[in-house]
Design an enzyme around this catalytic site. Structure first.
Site, PDB file in Angstrom:
ATOM      1  N   GLY A  26       0.909  -1.135  -0.014  1.00  0.00           N
ATOM      2  CA  GLY A  26       0.066  -0.013  -0.125  1.00  0.00           C
ATOM      3  C   GLY A  26       0.728   1.066   0.054  1.00  0.00           C
ATOM      4  O   GLY A  26       1.945   0.998   0.043  1.00  0.00           O
ATOM      5  N   CYS A  27       0.688   2.455  -0.099  1.00  0.00           N
ATOM      6  CA  CYS A  27       1.495   3.627  -0.072  1.00  0.00           C
ATOM      7  C   CYS A  27       1.933   3.724   1.312  1.00  0.00           C
ATOM      8  O   CYS A  27       2.997   4.145   1.420  1.00  0.00           O
ATOM      9  CB  CYS A  27       0.401   4.719  -0.414  1.00  0.00           C
ATOM     10  SG  CYS A  27       1.590   6.241  -0.445  1.00  0.00           S
ATOM     11  N   GLN A  28       1.215   3.282   2.402  1.00  0.00           N
ATOM     12  CA  GLN A  28       1.901   3.661   3.745  1.00  0.00           C
ATOM     13  C   GLN A  28       2.058   2.589   4.518  1.00  0.00           C
ATOM     14  O   GLN A  28       2.899   2.689   5.409  1.00  0.00           O
ATOM     15  CB  GLN A  28       0.556   4.805   4.494  1.00  0.00           C
ATOM     16  CG  GLN A  28       0.218   5.686   3.469  1.00  0.00           C
ATOM     17  CD  GLN A  28      -0.342   6.924   4.168  1.00  0.00           C
ATOM     18  OE1 GLN A  28      -0.525   7.021   5.564  1.00  0.00           O
ATOM     19  NE2 GLN A  28      -0.619   8.031   3.564  1.00  0.00           N
TER      20      GLN A  28
END
Lengths: 140, 407
Positions: free
Chosen positions: A50-52
């Site tokens: 995921g991005c985070q």
């Protein structure tokens, strides 16, 4: 229990909470009970980026049922994975493929389903289903 | 222009800030990603489409003339704001990233194998990747100015990197992830000693600082309107006339031509050579309105207010046990990056959002900085002049609550 029964059970559990804080606290609790992925499988190829936050997901076939294990570096993400795993683990590939995830909306976590959401919930569901596709051919 | 007479109440100029999110009054501290817009800017967008919308630089009719005049007047305002020598040195772009890509593309035929491009460890991906792509096209080599653990660039290391091979230096004026203000005057002058071209990424500086491109003597300066109270999808590239003349056009199309035949096309003069196609006319015009608004508030007030907020936020956040500030440079704008021991930034961000506080979490498109500090990301609160000490108080109590829930 069938996937539908587990999903209704989850909806019932979450309906007991009056506000978001209790819901998130419960999710954090659920995160702590996540069936943790064996360290040998916690590697790049099992990483859902995921991005985070990072999510590792692994699946094995056991008596024609799929057993999922996972981990994440963020606790709320862990809670979400744990909800998904409780729903889909120990089910047959065909049942997993046929199931929908509308219950996510019903338990008030719809915001995590947006494709832009950085925790990659959509990717997690996709990966869970991809494992089911892969194992379907191996089921006798 | 500034509707609120008392600047302490200037947040009232921003209608979006009056709303509630998740049942709580919105506290917007993600200004580094995009600032909010004052009513005058919002009204100017409506006014453009209600009264003067037409294509520019083409029609002989009255509306086209009005739109063209407004667009060019805005360019003039930006020239004055940045103190460019000529208005044609201000090119309208889609934003900072677009401006950097324009220059990187323009240097494709000007660099050759073995030439060196210097960036810094503090860059946003937008000021790394276009240069890496330029290196791939030309065989040039990318060099990186290292930083210390406060998030300050090491100038003696920069000095060592410079050589006759250095053809281009690209650094940000202010770091988006940590808020560090870089010593760009030194960086620019040093680059020029080696006849290298220098581009300054001003995306994070321009909301807080009014740069004078002639005094700085940089060759290129880029920024985005949306971080400066203006609309999204528009920005500028300032370029010195000589470089804008040397670089070939970026994109071909309408507006950038002088004469087209099937055998040959000659290009328009500056700035049109680099502005192919119908531009973001409304955006360009309203960028000028946003600049007027920020100047009406005044950069002196902006800096004073933001310095106070930064000092107060530093002081209050430090009281939270287990909180670690990431990036503690001597010179900073009002950006604070931090982590809470034992908590993932994503978890903190998710919970403080529920409490009405908008912060950015993650790697902030600066993965090399996160790799340097060996962290998955940070929580970043970035303040504008319209934020208040009360906003800081809400942030601090939200972070405390999140910490309590998570640990």
């Amino acid at each position: 229990m069938t996937i539908n029964e587990i999903q209704s059970e989850l909806v019932d559990e979450f309906s007991m909470f009056d506000d978001w804080m209790e819901r998130y606290e419960y999710m954090i609790e659920l995160g702590k009970s996540l069936p943790i992925i064996d360290s040998q499988y916690k590697k790049e190829e099992n990483l859902i980026k995921g991005c985070q936050s990072k999510v590792w997901l692994y699946a094995e076939l056991n008596n024609n049922k799929i057993v999922y294990t996972a981990d994440s570096d963020a606790i709320i993400t862990k809670g979400i994975v744990s909800i998904l795993i409780r729903t889909f683990t120990n089910q047959s590939p065909s049942e997993i493929l046929a199931a929908n995830t509308n219950f996510i909306d019903e338990i008030g976590l719809k915001e995590h389903l947006s494709p832009t959401r950085a925790n990659g919930l959509v990717s997690m569901i996709k990966q869970i289903k991809l494992y089911a596709v892969a194992f379907q051919t191996k089921v006798s | 222009m500034v509707l609120e007479k008392d600047l302490k109440n200037v947040s009232k100029d921003f209608p979006i800030l009056k709303q509630e999110v998740n049942g709580k009054p919105l506290v917007y501290l993600d200004n580094g990603a995009s600032s909010q817009k004052p009513q005058v800017v919002i009204d100017a967008i409506t006014k453009y489409y209600t009264e003067i919308n037409a294509n520019i630089h083409r029609g002989v009719h009255t509306l086209s003339q009005k739109a063209t005049d407004a667009y060019e007047a805005s360019r003039k305002k930006l020239q004055v704001h940045f103190n460019a020598k000529h208005d044609f040195e201000i090119l309208f772009t889609k934003g900072t990233t677009d401006g950097i890509n324009l220059v990187a593309s323009g240097f494709t035929t000007l660099l050759s194998k073995g030439d060196e491009i210097i960036v810094s460890h503090l860059e946003h991906h937008s000021n790394i990747v276009p240069w890496q792509m330029l290196c791939e096209r030309t065989g040039a080599v990318l060099k990186v100015i290292p930083m210390n653990n406060k998030g300050e660039l090491l100038m003696d290391e920069y000095d060592k990197l410079l050589s006759d091979k250095t053809k281009l230096v690209a650094v940000n004026h202010v770091s988006n992830a940590l808020g560090t203000i870089n010593p760009i005057k030194y960086i620019i002058d040093k680059a020029h000693e080696y006849d290298a071209v220098i581009l300054i990424d001003g995306a994070q500086a321009t909301p807080h600082i009014k740069p004078d491109v002639q005094a700085l003597n940089c060759d290129f300066y880029v920024c985005s309107a949306h971080k400066m109270c203006g609309p999204t999808g528009v920005g500028i590239l300032y370029g010195k006339e000589e470089w804008l003349n040397i670089m070939p056009p970026y994109q071909g199309g309408g507006e950038m031509i002088k004469e087209v035949t099937f055998e040959e096309t000659t290009y328009a003069c500056l700035p049109h050579k680099f502005e192919a196609g119908t531009p973001n006319i409304a955006g360009g015009i309203v960028f000028g309105v946003a600049i007027d608004y920020m100047n009406a508030v005044g950069f002196e007030y902006i800096q004073q207010q933001e310095d106070e907020l930064l000092a107060y936020a530093n002081q209050e956040l430090k009281k939270i046990q287990g909180l670690k500030l990431i990036g503690t440079a001597q010179e900073k704008v009002s950006v604070i990056s931090f982590n809470i021991e034992g908590c993932h930034p994503y978890d903190i961000g998710t919970i403080v959002d529920k409490l009405g506080v908008a912060v950015r979490t993650g790697h902030h498109c600066t993965q090399p900085i996160m790799q340097f500090f060996d962290i998955p990301g940070t929580i970043r609160a970035s303040f504008m002049f319209y934020n208040t000490k009360e906003d800081v108080d809400v942030l601090v109590s939200a972070v405390k609550k999140a910490k309590m829930m998570l640990l």
